[in-house]
Design a protein around this motif. Sequence first.
Motif, PDB file in Angstrom:
ATOM      1  N   SER A  45       0.851  -1.191   0.000  1.00  0.00           N
ATOM      2  CA  SER A  45       0.000   0.000   0.000  1.00  0.00           C
ATOM      3  C   SER A  45       0.885   1.239   0.000  1.00  0.00           C
ATOM      4  O   SER A  45       2.069   1.176   0.368  1.00  0.00           O
ATOM      5  CB  SER A  45      -0.883   0.019   1.254  1.00  0.00           C
ATOM      6  OG  SER A  45      -0.100   0.249   2.404  1.00  0.00           O
ATOM      7  N   PRO A  46       0.344   2.410  -0.390  1.00  0.00           N
ATOM      8  CA  PRO A  46       1.154   3.637  -0.371  1.00  0.00           C
ATOM      9  C   PRO A  46       1.781   3.913   0.988  1.00  0.00           C
ATOM     10  O   PRO A  46       2.934   4.341   1.080  1.00  0.00           O
ATOM     11  CB  PRO A  46       0.149   4.722  -0.765  1.00  0.00           C
ATOM     12  CG  PRO A  46      -0.853   4.012  -1.618  1.00  0.00           C
ATOM     13  CD  PRO A  46      -0.978   2.651  -1.017  1.00  0.00           C
ATOM     14  N   MET A  47       1.051   3.667   2.082  1.00  0.00           N
ATOM     15  CA  MET A  47       1.579   3.974   3.405  1.00  0.00           C
ATOM     16  C   MET A  47       2.698   3.031   3.829  1.00  0.00           C
ATOM     17  O   MET A  47       3.628   3.432   4.522  1.00  0.00           O
ATOM     18  CB  MET A  47       0.450   3.947   4.437  1.00  0.00           C
ATOM     19  CG  MET A  47      -0.437   5.165   4.416  1.00  0.00           C
ATOM     20  SD  MET A  47       0.493   6.727   4.662  1.00  0.00           S
ATOM     21  CE  MET A  47       0.420   7.448   3.022  1.00  0.00           C
ATOM     22  N   VAL A  48       2.631   1.768   3.410  1.00  0.00           N
ATOM     23  CA  VAL A  48       3.724   0.839   3.719  1.00  0.00           C
ATOM     24  C   VAL A  48       4.984   1.263   2.977  1.00  0.00           C
ATOM     25  O   VAL A  48       6.088   1.268   3.545  1.00  0.00           O
ATOM     26  CB  VAL A  48       3.336  -0.613   3.359  1.00  0.00           C
ATOM     27  CG1 VAL A  48       4.556  -1.525   3.422  1.00  0.00           C
ATOM     28  CG2 VAL A  48       2.258  -1.129   4.300  1.00  0.00           C
ATOM     29  N   VAL A  49       4.849   1.642   1.711  1.00  0.00           N
ATOM     30  CA  VAL A  49       6.000   2.120   0.944  1.00  0.00           C
ATOM     31  C   VAL A  49       6.584   3.372   1.594  1.00  0.00           C
ATOM     32  O   VAL A  49       7.799   3.505   1.756  1.00  0.00           O
ATOM     33  CB  VAL A  49       5.611   2.401  -0.521  1.00  0.00           C
ATOM     34  CG1 VAL A  49       6.783   3.018  -1.279  1.00  0.00           C
ATOM     35  CG2 VAL A  49       5.155   1.122  -1.212  1.00  0.00           C
ATOM     36  N   ALA A  50       5.703   4.290   2.009  1.00  0.00           N
ATOM     37  CA  ALA A  50       6.165   5.531   2.628  1.00  0.00           C
ATOM     38  C   ALA A  50       6.889   5.261   3.944  1.00  0.00           C
ATOM     39  O   ALA A  50       7.951   5.852   4.213  1.00  0.00           O
ATOM     40  CB  ALA A  50       4.983   6.469   2.863  1.00  0.00           C
ATOM     41  N   TYR A 247      12.764   3.305  -3.003  1.00  0.00           N
ATOM     42  CA  TYR A 247      11.573   2.716  -2.384  1.00  0.00           C
ATOM     43  C   TYR A 247      10.298   3.175  -3.096  1.00  0.00           C
ATOM     44  O   TYR A 247       9.382   2.388  -3.327  1.00  0.00           O
ATOM     45  CB  TYR A 247      11.494   3.097  -0.900  1.00  0.00           C
ATOM     46  CG  TYR A 247      12.594   2.511  -0.048  1.00  0.00           C
ATOM     47  CD1 TYR A 247      12.676   1.143   0.166  1.00  0.00           C
ATOM     48  CD2 TYR A 247      13.554   3.326   0.546  1.00  0.00           C
ATOM     49  CE1 TYR A 247      13.668   0.596   0.961  1.00  0.00           C
ATOM     50  CE2 TYR A 247      14.560   2.789   1.342  1.00  0.00           C
ATOM     51  CZ  TYR A 247      14.617   1.426   1.538  1.00  0.00           C
ATOM     52  OH  TYR A 247      15.607   0.886   2.318  1.00  0.00           O
ATOM     53  N   LEU A 248      10.232   4.467  -3.441  1.00  0.00           N
ATOM     54  CA  LEU A 248       9.011   5.010  -4.053  1.00  0.00           C
ATOM     55  C   LEU A 248       8.694   4.379  -5.405  1.00  0.00           C
ATOM     56  O   LEU A 248       7.546   4.394  -5.845  1.00  0.00           O
ATOM     57  CB  LEU A 248       9.135   6.528  -4.218  1.00  0.00           C
ATOM     58  CG  LEU A 248       9.017   7.364  -2.944  1.00  0.00           C
ATOM     59  CD1 LEU A 248       9.250   8.845  -3.259  1.00  0.00           C
ATOM     60  CD2 LEU A 248       7.659   7.175  -2.288  1.00  0.00           C
ATOM     61  N   ARG A 249       9.677   3.812  -6.061  1.00  0.00           N
ATOM     62  CA  ARG A 249       9.395   3.174  -7.352  1.00  0.00           C
ATOM     63  C   ARG A 249       8.485   1.956  -7.195  1.00  0.00           C
ATOM     64  O   ARG A 249       7.950   1.444  -8.181  1.00  0.00           O
ATOM     65  CB  ARG A 249      10.701   2.768  -8.048  1.00  0.00           C
ATOM     66  CG  ARG A 249      11.506   1.699  -7.326  1.00  0.00           C
ATOM     67  CD  ARG A 249      12.919   1.599  -7.892  1.00  0.00           C
ATOM     68  NE  ARG A 249      13.723   0.633  -7.152  1.00  0.00           N
ATOM     69  CZ  ARG A 249      14.181  -0.508  -7.658  1.00  0.00           C
ATOM     70  NH1 ARG A 249      13.909  -0.837  -8.912  1.00  0.00           N
ATOM     71  NH2 ARG A 249      14.914  -1.320  -6.939  1.00  0.00           N
ATOM     72  N   PHE A 250       8.288   1.501  -5.954  1.00  0.00           N
ATOM     73  CA  PHE A 250       7.389   0.376  -5.711  1.00  0.00           C
ATOM     74  C   PHE A 250       5.993   0.826  -5.292  1.00  0.00           C
ATOM     75  O   PHE A 250       5.209   0.020  -4.780  1.00  0.00           O
ATOM     76  CB  PHE A 250       7.990  -0.541  -4.642  1.00  0.00           C
ATOM     77  CG  PHE A 250       9.287  -1.184  -5.063  1.00  0.00           C
ATOM     78  CD1 PHE A 250       9.311  -2.115  -6.083  1.00  0.00           C
ATOM     79  CD2 PHE A 250      10.487  -0.837  -4.460  1.00  0.00           C
ATOM     80  CE1 PHE A 250      10.494  -2.708  -6.483  1.00  0.00           C
ATOM     81  CE2 PHE A 250      11.681  -1.413  -4.852  1.00  0.00           C
ATOM     82  CZ  PHE A 250      11.685  -2.356  -5.868  1.00  0.00           C
ATOM     83  N   MET A 251       5.662   2.106  -5.534  1.00  0.00           N
ATOM     84  CA  MET A 251       4.315   2.591  -5.246  1.00  0.00           C
ATOM     85  C   MET A 251       3.304   1.905  -6.168  1.00  0.00           C
ATOM     86  O   MET A 251       3.591   1.635  -7.339  1.00  0.00           O
ATOM     87  CB  MET A 251       4.239   4.102  -5.460  1.00  0.00           C
ATOM     88  CG  MET A 251       4.877   4.911  -4.351  1.00  0.00           C
ATOM     89  SD  MET A 251       3.889   4.929  -2.853  1.00  0.00           S
ATOM     90  CE  MET A 251       2.554   5.998  -3.365  1.00  0.00           C
TER      91      MET A 251
END
Length: 552
Positions: A45-50, A247-251
């Motif tokens: 999820s976006p929050m896990v990636v963040a 990390y953000l590339r896995f959004m």
Amino acid sequence: MSTTESRVTTSGPSDPAKAAPDQAVKETLEDYTLRFAPRSYRRWSPMVVATTALGGIAYMADFSIGAGIGLAHGTGNALVAIAVAAVVIFVTGFPLAYYGARYNIDLDLITRGSGFGYYGSVLTSVIFASFTFIFFALEGSIMAQGLKLGLGLPLWLGYLVSTLMVIPLVIYGMKALSKLQVWTTPIWLILMVAPLVYLIANDPGTVDRFLSYAGTDGEGGVNTASVLLGAGVCLSLIAQIGEQIDYLRFMPPKTEQNKRGWWTAVVMAGPGWVVLGALKQAIGVFLAVYILAEVGPAAAPEPIQQFRSAFDTMMPSWMVVPLAVALVVISQIKINVTNAYSGSLAWTNSFTRVTRHYPGRMIFVLVNLAFALALMEADMFSFLNSILGFYSNCAIAWVVTVATDIGINKYVLKLSPLQPEFRRGMLHAVNPVGVVSFVAASALSIAMYFHALGDALQPYSPVAAAVIAFVLTPLMAVVTKGRYYLRRAGDGISEPLLDADGNPSALTLDCHVCHQSYERPDVTACATHDAVVCSLCLSTDKAGDHVLPASA
């Protein structure tokens, strides 16, 4: 070419191209080293990636950086310098973070299509790799200081321990790192924030002493030269956005349903990292001023001394050193697995493009750690600000060039293609827009930093790096009329790269060289076969048999 044809066509034994080694296939499919991160892998999820991305900024270097600036120039100059650097880092980091999250590529792949070209971005990959081992060495030095205080280990042995302990953790990619960061972040936050809150509540006078501290230069007040010298050191962290994008590339794909959470995660974990970073630098000034009389100016910038003294005011003496060491060790592990991981990607990316051979990411994990260990053994901590001040000129020139290309050349001048491109054959080898801007900005600013243009201009070297890159990047695009961005107009595949929501397409096609399935943005048509070839097989194609010819 139809989808059906591309899936069933494979090369025979006489195909001159060699299949990608099993090692390359396994490693690059584990965490998509060197390539586009497909939708099928992006299950977080976006929050896990963040949360995972923000866990990577748990480093202690901010405390040392802030302390060094504050002790030298005073609290007022330090706070203004920290704020100025934070604004620059946030503004330049935003377009980079957006592109990484939206198109699921790392900063090197973004750089290729944003003014540098397929081989031109090797320059910036080396700059980024240098960032990772410089900051690995800095964090390793801080951990060694903690191990010396807590366990009595000599520094040279502490350096070795801090280097070797991350190797088992960094073998695996995003899956392992996400678990590590999510589980350790709450502990780290409590250990960092609790002593600060206690100090201020128990002795409010510490705030007045902090605000009135004038620095060792004795000038007092806020002055431009001191602010810019301090900001130059802080701006060495501008390249941290590269690790955030890893990390953000896995959004997940951005849709109407998740767009609010998606944007929140991108801003928070992208350019927003600098908010926490700036706070840590300010806390570093506070703690250094607090312990200055106790430990002296040489030890005051050491985070282990800062938190040992802070913990000493709020808990029994037998708990102080173990907790301070625990905080330092957790922080070092959280950031240095990221430094080792991101550095290995940068070195591998450069080596693979130049030699057209994929040696395996783990080799460059060891290379990066060797550089870091050499810096630690050379006692880089004692001349920290000089290293970071010099390095920041190159980092600023790179990041500002790419951010300007995205913000101005793509969206305002429309001379740079809006959709990023990274595949061999689609890009020119070198694009003068980014390369000339970067080289000119970094060379002139470094000359200023080393007093080549006079002592009066030396503090302005980071400003020069940013201004020259910002002005030259659109100017070069206008002069070249955008001719050097794309080598070809199309990649030979009829299916669209983007879906209806503007996200990279999830359609899968089979590479006829390595016989693996890849999503649409990661492949092009093959020049010699009625089939498609993936981006890594294109990169390792020594004969160039599969690389599409340039358009007329």
